[in-house]
Scaffold this motif. Structure first.
Motif, PDB file in Angstrom:
ATOM      1  N   ASP A 183      74.110  55.710  -3.015  1.00 57.06           N
ATOM      2  CA  ASP A 183      73.670  54.547  -2.240  1.00 57.06           C
ATOM      3  C   ASP A 183      74.127  53.249  -2.880  1.00 57.06           C
ATOM      4  O   ASP A 183      74.504  52.292  -2.197  1.00 57.06           O
ATOM      5  CB  ASP A 183      72.146  54.549  -2.116  1.00 57.06           C
TER       6      ASP A 183
ATOM      7  N   ALA B  94      60.371  61.991   7.859  1.00 53.34           N
ATOM      8  CA  ALA B  94      59.624  60.738   7.973  1.00 53.34           C
ATOM      9  C   ALA B  94      60.578  59.597   8.283  1.00 53.34           C
ATOM     10  O   ALA B  94      61.780  59.691   8.006  1.00 53.34           O
ATOM     11  CB  ALA B  94      58.894  60.476   6.660  1.00 53.34           C
TER      12      ALA B  94
ATOM     13  N   GLY C 135      62.797  56.599   8.038  1.00 56.51           N
ATOM     14  CA  GLY C 135      63.499  56.152   6.835  1.00 56.51           C
ATOM     15  C   GLY C 135      63.688  57.279   5.857  1.00 56.51           C
ATOM     16  O   GLY C 135      63.532  57.094   4.668  1.00 56.51           O
TER      17      GLY C 135
ATOM     18  N   ALA D 271      66.076  58.704   4.820  1.00 53.31           N
ATOM     19  CA  ALA D 271      67.145  58.502   3.853  1.00 53.31           C
ATOM     20  C   ALA D 271      66.812  57.386   2.893  1.00 53.31           C
ATOM     21  O   ALA D 271      67.591  57.033   2.035  1.00 53.31           O
ATOM     22  CB  ALA D 271      68.445  58.186   4.578  1.00 53.31           C
ATOM     23  N   GLY D 272      65.610  56.752   2.990  1.00 58.33           N
ATOM     24  CA  GLY D 272      65.234  55.678   2.083  1.00 58.33           C
ATOM     25  C   GLY D 272      64.433  54.652   2.844  1.00 58.33           C
ATOM     26  O   GLY D 272      64.062  54.831   4.005  1.00 58.33           O
ATOM     27  N   LEU D 273      64.105  53.534   2.166  1.00 60.18           N
ATOM     28  CA  LEU D 273      63.326  52.475   2.786  1.00 60.18           C
ATOM     29  C   LEU D 273      64.256  51.628   3.654  1.00 60.18           C
ATOM     30  O   LEU D 273      65.372  52.037   3.974  1.00 60.18           O
ATOM     31  CB  LEU D 273      62.668  51.650   1.695  1.00 60.18           C
ATOM     32  N   SER D 274      63.797  50.452   3.985  1.00 55.56           N
ATOM     33  CA  SER D 274      64.613  49.573   4.798  1.00 55.56           C
ATOM     34  C   SER D 274      65.908  49.264   4.063  1.00 55.56           C
ATOM     35  O   SER D 274      65.996  49.374   2.838  1.00 55.56           O
ATOM     36  CB  SER D 274      63.855  48.273   5.085  1.00 55.56           C
TER      37      SER D 274
ATOM     38  N   GLU E 109      67.077  46.567   3.496  1.00 59.41           N
ATOM     39  CA  GLU E 109      66.940  45.428   2.611  1.00 59.41           C
ATOM     40  C   GLU E 109      66.440  45.903   1.247  1.00 59.41           C
ATOM     41  O   GLU E 109      65.512  46.690   1.148  1.00 59.41           O
ATOM     42  CB  GLU E 109      65.950  44.419   3.197  1.00 59.41           C
ATOM     43  N   PRO E 110      67.055  45.414   0.201  1.00 58.75           N
ATOM     44  CA  PRO E 110      66.586  45.821  -1.135  1.00 58.75           C
ATOM     45  C   PRO E 110      65.243  45.169  -1.442  1.00 58.75           C
ATOM     46  O   PRO E 110      64.919  44.088  -0.944  1.00 58.75           O
ATOM     47  CB  PRO E 110      67.694  45.294  -2.052  1.00 58.75           C
ATOM     48  N   VAL E 111      64.482  45.839  -2.239  1.00 54.82           N
ATOM     49  CA  VAL E 111      63.194  45.330  -2.684  1.00 54.82           C
ATOM     50  C   VAL E 111      63.413  44.697  -4.051  1.00 54.82           C
ATOM     51  O   VAL E 111      63.711  45.391  -5.033  1.00 54.82           O
ATOM     52  CB  VAL E 111      62.143  46.448  -2.763  1.00 54.82           C
TER      53      VAL E 111
END
Lengths: 171, 488
Positions: B367, B435, B437, B439-442, B444-446
């Motif tokens: 990623d 669930a 996402g 493949a991951g969260l939004s 946008e990086p946190v």
């Protein structure tokens, strides 16, 4: 080209197509495409929307297991400050609001979070957060946070662990 | 005949005036012919003529009754006790009276005796008394009677010893001997002897110093004694040499600053950190991970500016690879023993790492890195390194088929695969198998705020909870954490 080699080539192309389809799923699985924002060269030069998108990520931390939800990779490095061994993502929600606007985020365990946008400028946003457990308000705070930066409110008990709430103000 | 004798005759004759009597008394005191007692009271003031007559008789100068005998008797009594008595044998009274009745021997006539008897006075005693006075006959009588006279005074002295009457009297009276000087001063007063001596000279005393000064003038005695000034400092330095006063005054006052600092502060071994990074083998230590964390950071910063160290580090890496290759070639592949050891120490899943899902790291790297085209680079490298000489391909010219449905079939297969994948991405989350996402969260990086990018302006909480705020650090590694403790 021999027929066998052409079959292998075809199969390879199919595999690549499938892989490409899997990799681009996050863009479609959430129901709407993520907003395309160009990388800002400088904070002052980036276009500032009138609204601020408040994002709330609810994570469950517990010591009953030692597994970490793969979806928490982006914040994995910050979870080391939490005193638990296992973490799982419960929910992630966001809402756009203008200055003076507010929104209530439901949280597991009969809790809710009221977020109000008090002020917003090019540098930071001031938001008021009220946390309720049932009908009782437990905590109220006003936090000034820079654009696209996050912070954590943790501690509410849930399911043999506690909730970790990550707030982000995006604009 | 002495003056006393003449005066006694004069007084006895009735021609004794007061001065004559006084003169006779004075001479009588020093006349040794008479006993001491008789000297003091020999002349009676009431009847000086009778006393004078008696004294003349004692002195043997009287020609009256008992002339010469009385004197001899008195003298014999006044003399020492061993002094024999009268030369003659003692006469009885009758013999004495018989002698006395002799007209040429006794001056007293019978008529006188008769007259005296008529008066009732013992004539002899009265005559003797009149002539001799009151002689003390006790000593001769006692001696004649065989009684040794007792020297009472000597006896008392022998018994009492020396008696300092004066001291006893003074002690009894309580009088203290007055010091001589105060006594003199009390008597004489302040007496300036010098002035008393000089005063008769009749001249004013000249002050000696002023007199000398007027004559000799001002005299610099010091200059006379020391003609030239003496450099004291030079003299001392010449004699003593250079003297370290500091060392002499405080020979043991060296202050061990290091010991004082060490006693206050704990041992801080800076060299173990600094020196470790700059020892000759620090590059090797850095490569092998043997430096302490602080030294490691120092060495890493130095490595960025030290080109030789970088070359050396690369050489270590190359040497390590060569060593591992040689060991592997010599010893063979190392057998995988972890799978056999893990169960024996209680690890059920040897390959499972707590907190890490399988493939999480790979996906995280993917990623982050994004799409990386390595195929072409790998193929280029493989073709470049190969030394095989391949025969030129044999091109077989074949006629093109009249009908070629290959690409049509491949295209359809690809389209079908894409459609399937898209549908799977939409349907699987709806079925709960994946669930949102997944493949991951939004996208946008946190990015958590660092210090200075977030501030808690207000904070209030219920009485039944407790809130603790952990501020972020400068680097942003630690986010702002507001922790709510509901167990209060």
């Amino acid at each position: 080209m021999t027929p066998r080699r052409s079959i292998f080539r075809t199969l390879r192309l199919i595999a690549i197509a499938i892989l490409a389809g899997v990799l681009v799923q996050p863009a479609f699985a959430q129901g709407r495409p993520p907003p395309r924002r160009p990388a800002p060269a400088a904070p002052t030069a980036a276009p500032i929307s009138g609204d601020v998108e408040i994002e709330v990520m609810v994570v469950h931390g517990t010591d009953s297991h030692s597994k970490v939800d793969a979806r928490l990779k982006p914040i994995l490095q910050y979870l080391r400050f939490m005193p638990h061994t296992g973490y799982s993502l419960l929910s992630q929600d966001d809402h756009k609001m203008g200055v003076g606007g507010d929104h209530t985020f439901p949280v597991v365990g009969n809790r809710r979070i009221e977020v109000e946008l008090i002020h917003r400028d090019a540098k930071q946003a001031r938001i008021r957060i009220r946390m309720f457990s049932g009908k009782a308000k437990t905590v109220e705070t006003v936090i000034a946070v820079h654009r696209n930066k996050s912070f954590i409110i943790t501690g509410p008990k849930h399911d043999n662990g506690e909730l970790i709430l990550a707030f982000t103000a995006r604009y | 005949m002495t003056e006393l004798d003449r005066l006694l005759r004069q007084i006895a004759d009735g021609d004794g005036s007061a001065p004559v009597v006084e003169r006779a008394k004075a001479l009588l005191l020093y006349d040794e012919r008479l006993p001491p007692d008789l000297r003091e009271c020999g002349l009676d003031d009431d009847e000086p003529d009778v006393a004078a007559s008696a004294l003349l008789g004692v002195l043997g100068l009287d020609d009256g009754l008992f002339a010469g005998l009385l004197g001899a008797a008195v003298r014999s009594e006044a003399a020492d006790s061993d002094v024999p008595a009268v030369e003659h044998a003692p006469l009885s009274f009758a013999e004495l009276m018989a002698d006395a009745t002799q007209p040429d021997a006794l001056p007293i006539t019978a008529q006188d005796l008769a007259a005296q008897e008529a008066e009732g006075v013992v004539p002899v005693a009265d005559a003797v008394r009149a002539l001799a006075g009151e002689p003390d006959l006790s000593l001769s009588i006692l001696h004649r009677l065989g009684v040794r006279p007792m020297d009472v005074a000597a006896a008392v002295l022998d018994s009492a010893g020396d008696v300092d009457v004066a001291v006893d009297v003074s002690t009894r009276l309580g009088a203290l001997a007055a010091p001589l000087a105060p006594a003199l001063q009390n008597e004489a007063g302040d007496v300036d002897v010098a002035a008393s001596v000089v005063a008769p000279l009749g001249a004013v005393l000249w002050p000696v110093a002023a007199a000398i000064r007027s004559e000799a003038g001002e005299i610099d005695v010091a200059h006379l004694i020391v003609p030239s000034p003496i450099a004291v400092a030079s003299a001392v330095r010449f004699e003593a040499g250079d003297v370290d006063l500091v060392a002499a005054l405080a020979p043991d006052t060296t202050v061990d600053v290091a010991a004082a600092v060490r006693s206050e502060a704990p041992e801080v071994d800076v060299w173990s950190t600094m020196g470790q990074a700059f020892e000759p083998g620090w590059v090797s230590g850095l490569f092998d991970g043997e430096l302490s964390p602080v030294a490691h950071r120092i060495a890493a910063r130095r490595l960025m500016t030290d080109g030789l160290a970088s070359v050396e580090l690369s050489a270590f890496a190359e040497a390590g690879r060569n060593l591992r290759h040689a060991v592997t070639e010599g010893a063979g592949e190392t057998p995988y023993i972890w799978a056999a050891v893990a169960p024996r120490i209680g690890i059920e899943h040897p390959e499972a790492v707590p907190g890490w899902e399988e493939g999480v790291v790979a996906e995280a790297v993917r990623d982050r890195a994004g799409t990386v085209a390595v195929e072409q680079a790998v193929m280029d490298r493989v073709q470049r390194k190969t030394d095989r000489v391949t025969a030129p391909p044999v091109v077989v010219q074949t006629a093109a088929p009249a009908n070629n449905g290959r690409w049509r079939m491949a295209g359809m297969a690809i389209a079908a695969a894409v459609l399937v994948s898209v549908l799977a991405g939409r349907l699987l989350p709806m079925a709960g198998l994946l669930a949102p996402g997944a493949a991951g969260l939004s996208a946008e990086p946190v990015d958590f705020a660092a210090a200075g990018e977030v501030q808690v302006e207000e904070l209030s909480y219920d009485d039944e909870v407790n809130v603790m705020v952990t501020l972020p650090d400068e680097d942003g590694d630690r986010p702002l954490i507001i922790r709510i403790n509901e167990e209060v």
